[in-house]
Scaffold this motif. Structure first.
Motif, PDB file in Angstrom:
ATOM      1  N   ILE B 113       0.669  -1.222  -0.014  1.00 31.57           N
ATOM      2  CA  ILE B 113      -0.048  -0.022  -0.039  1.00 31.57           C
ATOM      3  C   ILE B 113       0.863   1.316  -0.063  1.00 31.57           C
ATOM      4  CG2 ILE B 113      -1.762   1.299   1.306  1.00 31.57           C
ATOM      5  CD1 ILE B 113      -2.872  -1.473   2.304  1.00 31.57           C
ATOM      6  N   VAL B 114       0.757   2.217  -1.255  1.00 29.18           N
ATOM      7  CA  VAL B 114       1.799   3.130  -1.324  1.00 29.18           C
ATOM      8  C   VAL B 114       1.146   4.498  -0.865  1.00 29.18           C
ATOM      9  CG1 VAL B 114       3.230   1.919  -2.866  1.00 29.18           C
ATOM     10  CG2 VAL B 114       1.046   3.037  -3.844  1.00 29.18           C
ATOM     11  N   ALA B 115      -0.029   4.543  -0.888  1.00 33.59           N
ATOM     12  CA  ALA B 115      -0.839   5.749  -0.408  1.00 33.59           C
ATOM     13  C   ALA B 115      -2.247   5.569  -0.140  1.00 33.59           C
ATOM     14  CB  ALA B 115      -0.766   6.764  -1.757  1.00 33.59           C
ATOM     15  N   ALA B 116      -2.637   6.466   0.874  1.00 31.13           N
ATOM     16  CA  ALA B 116      -4.073   6.124   1.262  1.00 31.13           C
ATOM     17  C   ALA B 116      -4.846   7.719   0.925  1.00 31.13           C
ATOM     18  CB  ALA B 116      -4.274   5.827   2.622  1.00 31.13           C
ATOM     19  N   GLU B 121     -10.430  16.217   5.799  1.00 31.20           N
ATOM     20  CA  GLU B 121      -9.359  17.026   5.256  1.00 31.20           C
ATOM     21  C   GLU B 121      -8.163  16.962   6.458  1.00 31.20           C
ATOM     22  OE1 GLU B 121     -10.444  21.152   4.332  1.00 31.20           O
ATOM     23  OE2 GLU B 121      -8.613  21.727   4.383  1.00 31.20           O
ATOM     24  N   LYS B 122      -8.537  16.859   7.541  1.00 31.45           N
ATOM     25  CA  LYS B 122      -7.618  17.006   8.970  1.00 31.45           C
ATOM     26  C   LYS B 122      -6.467  15.768   8.693  1.00 31.45           C
ATOM     27  CE  LYS B 122     -10.339  14.640  12.135  1.00 31.45           C
ATOM     28  NZ  LYS B 122     -11.312  14.745  13.445  1.00 31.45           N
ATOM     29  N   LYS B 123      -7.038  14.753   8.009  1.00 31.47           N
ATOM     30  CA  LYS B 123      -5.933  13.706   7.743  1.00 31.47           C
ATOM     31  C   LYS B 123      -4.948  13.766   6.846  1.00 31.47           C
ATOM     32  CE  LYS B 123      -9.200  10.175   9.515  1.00 31.47           C
ATOM     33  NZ  LYS B 123     -10.196   8.997   9.060  1.00 31.47           N
ATOM     34  N   TRP B 124      -5.147  14.780   5.603  1.00 30.83           N
ATOM     35  CA  TRP B 124      -4.285  14.987   4.647  1.00 30.83           C
ATOM     36  C   TRP B 124      -2.804  15.428   5.380  1.00 30.83           C
ATOM     37  CZ3 TRP B 124      -8.109  18.597   1.623  1.00 30.83           C
ATOM     38  CH2 TRP B 124      -9.345  17.682   1.216  1.00 30.83           C
ATOM     39  N   SER B 130       3.483   3.662   7.768  1.00 31.50           N
ATOM     40  CA  SER B 130       4.348   4.595   6.808  1.00 31.50           C
ATOM     41  C   SER B 130       3.634   4.859   5.666  1.00 31.50           C
ATOM     42  CB  SER B 130       5.414   3.531   6.632  1.00 31.50           C
ATOM     43  OG  SER B 130       4.987   2.413   6.012  1.00 31.50           O
ATOM     44  N   VAL B 131       2.376   4.795   5.773  1.00 29.58           N
ATOM     45  CA  VAL B 131       1.731   5.250   4.300  1.00 29.58           C
ATOM     46  C   VAL B 131       1.168   6.767   4.436  1.00 29.58           C
ATOM     47  CG1 VAL B 131      -0.311   4.647   2.896  1.00 29.58           C
ATOM     48  CG2 VAL B 131       0.795   2.856   4.168  1.00 29.58           C
ATOM     49  N   PRO B 132       1.443   7.559   3.696  1.00 30.53           N
ATOM     50  CA  PRO B 132       0.987   9.010   3.453  1.00 30.53           C
ATOM     51  C   PRO B 132      -0.687   8.978   3.071  1.00 30.53           C
ATOM     52  CG  PRO B 132       2.156   8.616   1.429  1.00 30.53           C
ATOM     53  CD  PRO B 132       2.202   6.991   2.452  1.00 30.53           C
ATOM     54  N   ILE B 133      -1.314   9.781   3.888  1.00 35.90           N
ATOM     55  CA  ILE B 133      -2.729  10.183   3.620  1.00 35.90           C
ATOM     56  C   ILE B 133      -2.859  11.371   2.659  1.00 35.90           C
ATOM     57  CG2 ILE B 133      -4.950  10.260   4.649  1.00 35.90           C
ATOM     58  CD1 ILE B 133      -3.836   9.236   7.204  1.00 35.90           C
ATOM     59  N   LEU B 134      -3.446  11.147   1.366  1.00 33.89           N
ATOM     60  CA  LEU B 134      -3.586  12.082   0.606  1.00 33.89           C
ATOM     61  C   LEU B 134      -5.070  12.635   0.551  1.00 33.89           C
ATOM     62  CD1 LEU B 134      -1.105  10.770  -2.176  1.00 33.89           C
ATOM     63  CD2 LEU B 134      -0.579  12.151  -0.202  1.00 33.89           C
ATOM     64  N   ASN B 135      -5.141  13.946  -0.142  1.00 33.28           N
ATOM     65  CA  ASN B 135      -6.434  14.359  -0.595  1.00 33.28           C
ATOM     66  C   ASN B 135      -7.018  13.519  -1.715  1.00 33.28           C
ATOM     67  OD1 ASN B 135      -8.534  15.867  -1.646  1.00 33.28           O
ATOM     68  ND2 ASN B 135      -7.474  17.817  -1.397  1.00 33.28           N
ATOM     69  N   PRO B 136      -8.243  13.096  -1.841  1.00 31.16           N
ATOM     70  CA  PRO B 136      -9.169  12.127  -2.723  1.00 31.16           C
ATOM     71  C   PRO B 136      -8.803  12.909  -4.105  1.00 31.16           C
ATOM     72  CG  PRO B 136     -10.293  12.305  -0.877  1.00 31.16           C
ATOM     73  CD  PRO B 136      -9.075  13.368  -0.566  1.00 31.16           C
ATOM     74  N   TYR B 142      -2.580  10.654  -8.977  1.00 32.99           N
ATOM     75  CA  TYR B 142      -1.834   9.604  -8.465  1.00 32.99           C
ATOM     76  C   TYR B 142      -1.649   7.964  -8.977  1.00 32.99           C
ATOM     77  CZ  TYR B 142       0.785   7.136  -4.748  1.00 32.99           C
ATOM     78  OH  TYR B 142       1.877   6.421  -3.885  1.00 32.99           O
ATOM     79  N   ILE B 143      -2.960   7.788  -9.291  1.00 28.86           N
ATOM     80  CA  ILE B 143      -3.078   6.395  -9.955  1.00 28.86           C
ATOM     81  C   ILE B 143      -2.282   6.291 -11.354  1.00 28.86           C
ATOM     82  CG2 ILE B 143      -4.839   4.868 -11.031  1.00 28.86           C
ATOM     83  CD1 ILE B 143      -6.943   5.675  -8.828  1.00 28.86           C
TER      84      ILE B 143
END
Lengths: 223, 223
Positions: B113-116, B121-124, B130-136, B142-143
């Motif tokens: 799992i390379v990204a989540a 918003e507060k999780k971005w 070790s997985v970064p949380i990004l804005n949908p 990204y994909i």
DNA sequence: TAGATTGTTAATCGATTAACAATC
DNA sequence: TAGATTGTTAATCGATTAACAATC
């Protein structure tokens, strides 16, 4: 007299929760009758299979009309034994265990996690969601006093067998095992393993197959 | 030419990860050869079934001796397509999503799992494990940029369909769906649902059956 | 009524299991 | 060699699917 009844086919049992979810959604929209045809279409199944599955619940439909949504819901809930809530304990409050303890959907399945146990002393007395975390030393007393029949095991693989034997010794009759380990227990203990590896294996094998098929195809003729 | 090959039977695929786990344990103990009989005994299966399963991996054994432990491990890993790691994204970083992101076992399955992505918003910008949380909103880019083929979906049921359609639109070819929702997608997208309800259904139905059988028995003759 | 849908009985399909020859 | 284990071929078992009469 030797009926040798093995209950409903497992593939059918696995489809029942999907029917149930859909039926509840339709009920909430005010639908009163539903046809197997519609259910099948919605879930990507064949109507005949849905009818066969439904017949296992003992419910009868009306030709041309279909089945009573409420009747079906009740019948499925009853068939799965989800009608009266069962108390269960959770053993292992790691990442996965925490997620399970906090999961709100279990109520729909008649499952209630009433207590959690974890080897880490610093967690004792705290709560995960609304579930108290207790000292594993109290497990036997807790299970016996509360007549707990089901244990959800979410400990590391290397401890799963020992934990399972322990809870079975205290009277647990069914185990839902999330540890990646095949448990060896007495015949009459019901064990269900929910294993990420198994699940993912099916996905990867299918992905691999698709890739190979695509390769084959482009290797021969394009059409 | 129309081989119409459907790959390895799904029941076999589901058993392969168990074999693999056991084989790795034996390998670590220094065992070099293993018989189907032993594997079967260890997993509560019949030897003939283990042999049939093994034959699907293309590996051959030696009469009286058994199979090469390392050979079998490699063959299973290859059969499942777990030999080269596949990048995946995770959508939905709730309790379950977090547990999945932190799960260390995926490496064994060739899954990374390379990204989540999460709607909150507060999780971005934060990380889960070790997985970064990004804005949908960045999901499509990204994909495409990272050629991600697999998406793990752990969003609430009501958003699952929309998220699935979205990622498929961006190029994802396989979905591992943890939301309690049956997805309707194009034929050629591989979908695997891992559903707590389905899993628990089998457990409860079996528990219910046992109780009924016990009742029947005590009601008739004791033996 | 006509047509959609049910439920039953039979056919098909696929996985498991059994039987047994081959072999190290 | 004798015996355990493999791999193959055939039989069995169970689930899915098809066919069709019954019915609202």
């Amino acid at each position: 007299m030797s009926t040798d009844y093995n209950g409903i086919p497992i593939p059918t049992i696995k489809r029942l929760p999907s029917y149930l979810r859909l039926l509840k959604a339709y009920r909430d929209e005010g639908m009163e009758m539903i046809s197997a045809t519609l259910l099948a279409d919605e879930l990507g199944l064949k109507p005949i299979q849905v009818r066969k599955d439904i017949s296992c619940t003992g419910i009868e439909g009306k030709p041309k009309v279909g089945f009573s949504v409420n009747g079906l819901i009740d019948a499925i809930v009853e068939t799965l034994g989800w009608d009266n809530a069962t108390d269960a304990i959770l053993v292992g409050v790691g990442h996965l265990g925490s997620a399970l303890a906090r999961y709100e959907g279990f109520g729909n399945y008649g499952l209630k996690i009433v207590a959690a146990f974890d080897a880490e002393e610093k967690k004792w007395g705290k709560k995960v969601g609304s579930v108290p975390i207790l000292n594993p030393a109290e497990m036997g007393t807790y299970i016996r006093d509360n007549h707990v029949n089901i244990a959800v095991i979410a400990v590391p693989a290397e401890h799963a067998q020992a934990v399972a034997e322990q809870v079975v010794g205290y009277g647990v009759r069914a185990i839902w095992n999330f540890a990646p380990k095949d448990l060896k227990l007495e015949e009459d203990v019901v064990v269900q393993r929910t294993d990420l590896a198994t699940s993912f294996a099916v996905l990867s094998a299918q992905v691999k197959l698709r890739l190979e098929q695509k390769k084959h195809r482009s290797g021969s003729v394009t059409w």
